[in-house]
Write a protein that holds these residues in place. Structure first.
Motif, PDB file in Angstrom:
ATOM      1  N   LEU A   1       0.832  -1.209   0.000  1.00  0.00           N
ATOM      2  CA  LEU A   1       0.000   0.000   0.000  1.00  0.00           C
ATOM      3  C   LEU A   1       0.864   1.256   0.000  1.00  0.00           C
ATOM      4  O   LEU A   1       0.580   2.220  -0.735  1.00  0.00           O
TER       5      LEU A   1
ATOM      6  N   SER B   1       2.513   1.833  -3.392  1.00  0.00           N
ATOM      7  CA  SER B   1       1.499   2.228  -4.382  1.00  0.00           C
ATOM      8  C   SER B   1       1.132   3.702  -4.229  1.00  0.00           C
ATOM      9  O   SER B   1       1.027   4.441  -5.224  1.00  0.00           O
TER      10      SER B   1
ATOM     11  N   VAL C   1       3.619  -7.094  -4.818  1.00  0.00           N
ATOM     12  CA  VAL C   1       2.481  -7.852  -5.334  1.00  0.00           C
ATOM     13  C   VAL C   1       2.847  -9.334  -5.395  1.00  0.00           C
ATOM     14  O   VAL C   1       2.063 -10.210  -4.994  1.00  0.00           O
TER      15      VAL C   1
ATOM     16  N   LYS D   1      -8.821 -10.773   3.250  1.00  0.00           N
ATOM     17  CA  LYS D   1      -9.726  -9.684   3.632  1.00  0.00           C
ATOM     18  C   LYS D   1      -8.958  -8.380   3.816  1.00  0.00           C
ATOM     19  O   LYS D   1      -9.420  -7.310   3.395  1.00  0.00           O
TER      20      LYS D   1
ATOM     21  N   VAL E   1      -6.038  -7.526   2.406  1.00  0.00           N
ATOM     22  CA  VAL E   1      -5.587  -7.050   1.093  1.00  0.00           C
ATOM     23  C   VAL E   1      -6.738  -6.401   0.332  1.00  0.00           C
ATOM     24  O   VAL E   1      -6.581  -5.333  -0.277  1.00  0.00           O
ATOM     25  N   ALA E   2      -7.915  -7.016   0.372  1.00  0.00           N
ATOM     26  CA  ALA E   2      -9.072  -6.456  -0.330  1.00  0.00           C
ATOM     27  C   ALA E   2      -9.475  -5.103   0.250  1.00  0.00           C
ATOM     28  O   ALA E   2      -9.816  -4.173  -0.487  1.00  0.00           O
TER      29      ALA E   2
ATOM     30  N   ASN F   1      -5.430  -2.732   0.110  1.00  0.00           N
ATOM     31  CA  ASN F   1      -4.716  -2.541  -1.153  1.00  0.00           C
ATOM     32  C   ASN F   1      -5.623  -2.345  -2.359  1.00  0.00           C
ATOM     33  O   ASN F   1      -5.151  -1.927  -3.418  1.00  0.00           O
ATOM     34  N   VAL F   2      -6.897  -2.681  -2.202  1.00  0.00           N
ATOM     35  CA  VAL F   2      -7.831  -2.509  -3.318  1.00  0.00           C
ATOM     36  C   VAL F   2      -8.824  -1.390  -3.019  1.00  0.00           C
ATOM     37  O   VAL F   2      -8.848  -0.356  -3.698  1.00  0.00           O
ATOM     38  N   ALA F   3      -9.634  -1.579  -1.966  1.00  0.00           N
ATOM     39  CA  ALA F   3     -10.707  -0.623  -1.678  1.00  0.00           C
ATOM     40  C   ALA F   3     -10.156   0.737  -1.251  1.00  0.00           C
ATOM     41  O   ALA F   3     -10.513   1.780  -1.823  1.00  0.00           O
TER      42      ALA F   3
ATOM     43  N   LEU G   1      -7.066   2.072  -1.447  1.00  0.00           N
ATOM     44  CA  LEU G   1      -6.250   2.717  -2.473  1.00  0.00           C
ATOM     45  C   LEU G   1      -7.117   3.280  -3.593  1.00  0.00           C
ATOM     46  O   LEU G   1      -6.904   4.413  -4.052  1.00  0.00           O
ATOM     47  N   GLY G   2      -8.106   2.530  -4.003  1.00  0.00           N
ATOM     48  CA  GLY G   2      -8.999   3.013  -5.059  1.00  0.00           C
ATOM     49  C   GLY G   2      -9.773   4.247  -4.646  1.00  0.00           C
ATOM     50  O   GLY G   2      -9.927   5.197  -5.430  1.00  0.00           O
TER      51      GLY G   2
END
Length: 312
Positions: free
Chosen positions: A66, A69, A96, A116, A118-119, A122-124, A126-127
């Motif tokens: 994170l 990124s 990654v 959970k 990471v989702a 690193n996804v939610a 960061l987006g």
């Protein structure tokens, strides 16, 4: 003398010396950062070889993913941030791979928690940050928001090995705190905090200064415990040994039970047979009857209607 004069001339010209120092620190910082990002390679080679993450923690790699990124995004927003983009982009790509390997070989319960995390992170998260920054903010406000987030996450990245430090103190072993990672975190924090001090970039300076301190503590722990007693067994190793001990114990109990059963059967058979000594004794004690006495004894038995038992 000409070389010495050239060096003194550069030092005397503050502007040239300043720019050369900044260039050197940025180059050194990028090299050390790449070395820090590649330092877990040996750890993950061991994970793949053993097909287990053992007691290695996944949190440092998830938080570093994170952080790198967001720093890559920060470098894209900031003017002259090309080196920030390249080094952190490479770090993000490597992490990654690390996170994927960790998720493949982690135990089931840890794997579920890590997926959970990471989702969510690193996804939610960061987006959401990227969308809000690009759509809702403008100008320096973007730099301020992303810079603050990067600073906080970099502190988290440097603080993540604290769990490994607790493991070192608990087990008195440095097995799960790789030396190279601690060493390059120490160097990375020192170089980037010096660079940030010169360019007055507090978003880079504060977290890397904290990283320098934490890296120093990790190296101190490493020096304290590297030659200590044997490491405490991991949970998996302990459970495996306990299971083997139970199997051996159960096997011995079954063997004893078989022996007792065999001995009991033999004893039962022995008890069911006539006692030779008793028979012999009865024979020895039976009186010898003469012909006349035998006739009398037989006639008396016939009259009374009872049988007689004569030991033979």
């Amino acid at each position: 003398m000409a070389s010495l004069s050239f060096i003194i001339g550069i030092i005397g010209n503050y502007d040239i010396f300043y720019k050369l120092t900044i260039f050197f620190l940025m180059g050194a910082g990028n090299v050390i950062s790449i070395l820090m990002f590649t330092s877990p390679l040996n750890t993950f080679k061991q994970v793949v070889k053993n097909k287990s993450t053992e007691d290695y923690k996944g949190l440092p790699y998830i938080t570093t993913l994170l952080s790198t990124s967001l720093w890559t995004f920060y470098g894209l927003l900031k003017t002259g941030g090309l080196l920030v983009v390249t080094v952190n982009g490479a770090g993000a790509a490597l992490h990654v791979v690390y996170v994927i390997i960790f998720l493949i070989y982690a135990p089931h319960n840890i794997k579920i928690k890590s997926v959970k995390l990471v989702a969510a992170v690193n996804v939610a998260f960061l987006g959401i940050v990227i969308i809000i920054t690009l759509l809702a903010l403008k100008g320096e406000t973007r730099i301020t928001l992303v810079g603050l987030l990067c600073a906080g996450l970099t502190i988290g990245m440097y603080a993540a090995p604290l769990s490994a430090m607790r493991t070192v103190i608990k087990t008195r072993s440095v097995k799960y705190m790789p030396f190279l990672l601690s060493f390059f975190q120490f160097l990375n924090g020192g170089v980037w905090s010096t660079y940030a001090l010169l360019v007055k970039d507090y978003y880079i300076g504060v977290p890397n200064g904290i990283g320098f301190v934490l890296g120093s503590l990790q190296l101190i722990l490493y020096m304290m415990y590297k030659n200590k007693s044997r490491p405490v067994e991991s949970d998996d190793e302990r459970k495996e040994k306990e299971g083997s001990a139970h199997l051996v114990k159960d096997g011995l109990q079954l063997q004893d039970l078989d022996e007792k059963t065999k001995n009991g059967s033999s004893l039962h058979k022995a008890n069911s047979l006539p006692n030779n000594s008793i028979i012999t004794q009865n024979v020895m004690k039976t009186p010898s009857l003469g012909p006349l006495e035998l006739d009398k004894f037989t006639q008396r038995d016939i009259e009374t209607g009872s049988g007689s038992n004569i030991g033979l």
